[in-house]
Design an enzyme around this catalytic site. Structure first.
Site, PDB file in Angstrom:
ATOM      1  N   SER A  37      -4.884  -7.668  -3.363  1.00 46.34           N
ATOM      2  CA  SER A  37      -4.749  -6.346  -2.913  1.00 46.34           C
ATOM      3  C   SER A  37      -3.957  -5.884  -1.268  1.00 46.34           C
ATOM      4  O   SER A  37      -3.892  -6.292  -0.732  1.00 46.34           O
ATOM      5  CB  SER A  37      -5.922  -5.291  -3.603  1.00 46.34           C
ATOM      6  OG  SER A  37      -6.271  -3.752  -2.819  1.00 46.34           O
ATOM      7  N   SER A 151      -9.639  -1.579  12.512  1.00 46.69           N
ATOM      8  CA  SER A 151      -9.209  -0.035  11.985  1.00 46.69           C
ATOM      9  C   SER A 151      -9.031   0.921  13.146  1.00 46.69           C
ATOM     10  O   SER A 151      -9.333   0.626  14.657  1.00 46.69           O
ATOM     11  CB  SER A 151      -9.864   0.445  10.886  1.00 46.69           C
ATOM     12  OG  SER A 151      -9.554   1.751  10.694  1.00 46.69           O
ATOM     13  N   TYR A 182     -18.540   1.902   8.471  1.00 46.09           N
ATOM     14  CA  TYR A 182     -16.710   1.466   8.385  1.00 46.09           C
ATOM     15  C   TYR A 182     -16.342   1.084   9.841  1.00 46.09           C
ATOM     16  O   TYR A 182     -15.831   0.402  10.226  1.00 46.09           O
ATOM     17  CB  TYR A 182     -15.943   2.130   7.896  1.00 46.09           C
ATOM     18  CG  TYR A 182     -14.783   1.400   7.577  1.00 46.09           C
ATOM     19  CD1 TYR A 182     -14.394   0.569   7.197  1.00 46.09           C
ATOM     20  CD2 TYR A 182     -13.430   2.324   8.178  1.00 46.09           C
ATOM     21  CE1 TYR A 182     -12.800   0.205   6.688  1.00 46.09           C
ATOM     22  CE2 TYR A 182     -12.842   1.585   8.077  1.00 46.09           C
ATOM     23  CZ  TYR A 182     -12.275   1.166   7.258  1.00 46.09           C
ATOM     24  OH  TYR A 182     -11.058   0.691   7.298  1.00 46.09           O
ATOM     25  N   LYS A 186     -15.969  -1.883  12.325  1.00 45.81           N
ATOM     26  CA  LYS A 186     -14.317  -2.292  13.108  1.00 45.81           C
ATOM     27  C   LYS A 186     -14.127  -1.872  14.120  1.00 45.81           C
ATOM     28  O   LYS A 186     -14.160  -2.994  15.004  1.00 45.81           O
ATOM     29  CB  LYS A 186     -13.365  -0.973  12.048  1.00 45.81           C
ATOM     30  CG  LYS A 186     -13.201  -1.036  10.987  1.00 45.81           C
ATOM     31  CD  LYS A 186     -12.180  -2.148  10.159  1.00 45.81           C
ATOM     32  CE  LYS A 186     -12.755  -2.327   8.619  1.00 45.81           C
ATOM     33  NZ  LYS A 186     -11.676  -3.922   8.899  1.00 45.81           N
ATOM     34  N   THR A 217      -2.476   1.752   0.759  1.00 41.38           N
ATOM     35  CA  THR A 217      -3.068   0.750  -0.355  1.00 41.38           C
ATOM     36  C   THR A 217      -4.162   1.414  -1.643  1.00 41.38           C
ATOM     37  O   THR A 217      -4.378   2.255  -1.132  1.00 41.38           O
ATOM     38  CB  THR A 217      -4.057  -0.039   0.278  1.00 41.38           C
ATOM     39  OG1 THR A 217      -5.153   0.607   1.285  1.00 41.38           O
ATOM     40  CG2 THR A 217      -2.656  -0.617   1.687  1.00 41.38           C
TER      41      THR A 217
HETATM   42  N1  LIG Z   1      -4.892   1.213   4.028  1.00 40.51           N
HETATM   43  C1  LIG Z   1      -5.305   1.208   5.755  1.00 40.51           C
HETATM   44  O1  LIG Z   1      -4.658   2.328   5.915  1.00 40.51           O
HETATM   45  C2  LIG Z   1      -5.902   0.520   6.675  1.00 40.51           C
HETATM   46  C3  LIG Z   1      -6.063   1.195   7.660  1.00 40.51           C
HETATM   47  C4  LIG Z   1      -7.308   0.208   8.372  1.00 40.51           C
HETATM   48  C5  LIG Z   1      -7.471  -0.685   8.737  1.00 40.51           C
HETATM   49  N2  LIG Z   1      -7.621  -0.934   7.140  1.00 40.51           N
HETATM   50  C6  LIG Z   1      -8.365  -2.432   7.253  1.00 40.51           C
HETATM   51  O2  LIG Z   1      -7.296  -3.376   6.099  1.00 40.51           O
HETATM   52  C7  LIG Z   1      -7.998  -3.731   4.829  1.00 40.51           C
HETATM   53  C8  LIG Z   1      -6.825  -4.438   4.136  1.00 40.51           C
HETATM   54  O3  LIG Z   1      -7.545  -2.585   3.429  1.00 40.51           O
HETATM   55  P1  LIG Z   1      -6.590  -2.048   2.432  1.00 40.51           P
HETATM   56  O4  LIG Z   1      -6.355  -1.395   2.483  1.00 40.51           O
HETATM   57  O5  LIG Z   1      -5.713  -3.115   2.103  1.00 40.51           O
HETATM   58  O6  LIG Z   1      -8.142  -1.991   1.045  1.00 40.51           O
HETATM   59  P2  LIG Z   1      -7.883  -2.534  -0.256  1.00 40.51           P
HETATM   60  O7  LIG Z   1      -6.058  -2.264  -0.948  1.00 40.51           O
HETATM   61  O8  LIG Z   1      -8.737  -1.810  -0.779  1.00 40.51           O
HETATM   62  O9  LIG Z   1      -8.278  -4.319  -0.294  1.00 40.51           O
HETATM   63  C9  LIG Z   1      -8.980  -5.128   0.323  1.00 40.51           C
HETATM   64  C10 LIG Z   1      -8.801  -6.452  -0.389  1.00 40.51           C
HETATM   65  O10 LIG Z   1     -10.528  -6.605   0.081  1.00 40.51           O
HETATM   66  C11 LIG Z   1     -11.012  -7.489  -1.103  1.00 40.51           C
HETATM   67  N3  LIG Z   1     -12.415  -7.827  -0.729  1.00 40.51           N
HETATM   68  C12 LIG Z   1     -13.051  -6.295  -0.570  1.00 40.51           C
HETATM   69  N4  LIG Z   1     -14.879  -6.840  -0.337  1.00 40.51           N
HETATM   70  C13 LIG Z   1     -14.528  -8.574  -1.102  1.00 40.51           C
HETATM   71  C14 LIG Z   1     -15.575  -9.399  -0.807  1.00 40.51           C
HETATM   72  N5  LIG Z   1     -16.764  -9.010  -0.744  1.00 40.51           N
HETATM   73  N6  LIG Z   1     -14.939 -10.730  -0.389  1.00 40.51           N
HETATM   74  C15 LIG Z   1     -13.494 -10.834  -0.672  1.00 40.51           C
HETATM   75  N7  LIG Z   1     -12.454 -10.549  -1.373  1.00 40.51           N
HETATM   76  C16 LIG Z   1     -12.972  -9.545  -0.623  1.00 40.51           C
HETATM   77  C17 LIG Z   1     -10.709  -7.003  -1.949  1.00 40.51           C
HETATM   78  O11 LIG Z   1     -10.862  -7.813  -3.330  1.00 40.51           O
HETATM   79  P3  LIG Z   1     -10.929  -7.190  -4.962  1.00 40.51           P
HETATM   80  O12 LIG Z   1      -8.911  -6.346  -5.207  1.00 40.51           O
HETATM   81  O13 LIG Z   1     -12.105  -7.791  -5.695  1.00 40.51           O
HETATM   82  O14 LIG Z   1     -11.412  -5.773  -4.639  1.00 40.51           O
HETATM   83  C18 LIG Z   1      -9.173  -6.808  -1.944  1.00 40.51           C
HETATM   84  O15 LIG Z   1      -8.412  -7.524  -2.158  1.00 40.51           O
HETATM   85  C19 LIG Z   1      -9.546  -3.732   5.659  1.00 40.51           C
HETATM   86  O16 LIG Z   1     -10.043  -4.383   6.728  1.00 40.51           O
HETATM   87  C20 LIG Z   1      -9.763  -2.328   6.380  1.00 40.51           C
HETATM   88  O17 LIG Z   1     -10.715  -1.862   6.503  1.00 40.51           O
HETATM   89  C21 LIG Z   1      -6.866  -0.206   6.801  1.00 40.51           C
END
Ligand SMILES: NC(=O)c1ccc[n+]([C@@H]2O[C@H](COP(=O)([O-])OP(=O)(O)OC[C@H]3O[C@@H](n4cnc5c(N)ncnc54)[C@H](OP(=O)(O)O)[C@@H]3O)[C@@H](O)[C@H]2O)c1
Length: 296
Positions: A37, A151, A182, A186, A217
């Site tokens: 994802s 983050s 969270y 982080k 996302t």
């Molecule tokens: N998007 C933003 O603006 C943003 C901002 C700051 C930081 N982040 C960080 O970026 C990272 C990715 O975020 P995202 O926005 O891309 O989120 P996302 O779309 O929810 O993707 C998260 C991914 O992590 C996987 N995951 C969750 N728990 C897991 C586990 N126990 N074992 C293996 N895989 C697991 C999910 O798998 P499933 O498909 O099985 O659910 C998914 O593939 C995170 O660490 C988040 O904190 C994102």
């Protein structure tokens, strides 16, 4: 200078005018957790585009195979692992190749309520901190670069080791706040990045943390729907959010230093206000807690 606007697509576009494509990664292996994802999938696609072989670490193999088909079935493989399970992480480490160019700890969660894993750890701590800590410990000797996806939310939080352990008041289900947990994990990721960098020889392994800005996302949509509704026109796409992950995994500059925190390919401060600074004893305690919990 841009302040919070720097987290938006505007900030990325302004900075990206100076970016050049990272070097090719032919023959190298990139391991990306949470690759089904958002940012993980975009980072995996970015590594494939540079010629790397990508190991998609996923908890749902069917979703993993769908992503593999999309980004390049010959350039990627799927490895099942729930990173919140220390048993799964140990099995994954044993199955991964002997030489890894970059290990990306991207999988992350922001659960709405207090949840414990089968191994007894609070879910946010287990997924965002403990699993990555153990995998880094098990793979450090054979990995050139480690990237921790943190983050900008961590700027709001002072490290609170007791809350990570979710005992006592902080472990009370009524008192639990997903966003607080969270941000705390982080923050812990950034502190641990610095501690790993002090412990590992940078000539063999560098460790960096980054934050992706605000990227549209599925994770952001699910965990912060109100924020997404208001900010949507300004959000980056996943590819822009993942750009620094790919750059940290491929470029020469990150090999010249270790333990930094990056946004849009530029090192960032880790604190903006004095009250978020953790003490030396809290830093040492964080390390001890992770080492004890993982047995690493
Ligand atoms: N998007 C933003 O603006 C943003 C901002 C700051 C930081 N982040 C960080 O970026 C990272 C990715 O975020 P995202 O926005 O891309 O989120 P996302 O779309 O929810 O993707 C998260 C991914 O992590 C996987 N995951 C969750 N728990 C897991 C586990 N126990 N074992 C293996 N895989 C697991 C999910 O798998 P499933 O498909 O099985 O659910 C998914 O593939 C995170 O660490 C988040 O904190 C994102």
């Amino acid at each position: 200078m841009l302040g919070l606007l720097g987290y938006t697509n505007l900030g990325h576009c302004l900075r990206a005018r100076r970016f050049t494509p990272p070097p090719q990664m032919d023959g190298r292996v990139a391991v990306v957790t949470g690759a089904t994802s958002g940012l993980g999938q975009a980072a995996a696609a970015g590594f494939v585009a540079l010629g790397a072989h990508v190991i998609l670490v996923v908890r749902d193999e069917q979703r993993g195979e769908r992503v593999r088909a999309e980004i390049g079935p010959d350039a990627s493989t799927v490895a099942r692992c729930d990173v919140s399970s220390l048993a799964d992480v140990r099995a994954l480490a044993a199955a991964l190749p002997a030489e890894i160019e970059v290990l990306v700890h991207n999988a992350g969660v922001l659960p709405p309520k207090l949840t414990r894993t089968d191994e007894g750890h609070e879910l946010t701590f287990a997924t965002n901190v403990l699993g990555p800590f153990l995998l880094t410990a098990l793979l450090a000797g054979r990995t050139r670069r480690v990237v921790n996806v943190s983050s900008g939310g961590m700027y709001t939080k002072k490290l609170d080791v007791d809350a990570l352990l979710a005992r006592g008041e902080a472990g009370d289900a009524d008192d639990f706040s997903g966003t607080r947990a969270y941000a705390n994990t982080k923050r812990a990721e950034v502190v641990l990045t610095e501690l790993w960098a002090q412990r590992l020889d940078p000539a063999r392994t560098v460790v960096h943390a980054m934050h992706p800005g605000w990227a549209d996302t599925p994770g952001l949509q699910a965990s912060l729907p109100g924020f997404r509704r208001v900010m949507r026109p300004l959000l980056r796409d996943a590819r822009a959010g993942a750009d620094t992950i790919v750059w940290l995994g491929a470029a020469a500059e990150p090999l010249r230093n270790s333990g930094r925190f990056w946004l849009d390919r530029a090192p960032q401060p880790t604190h903006y206000v004095p009250w978020t600074r953790e003490s030396a004893s809290d830093r040492a305690r964080l390390w001890d807690v992770c080492a004890t919990a993982t047995g690493a």
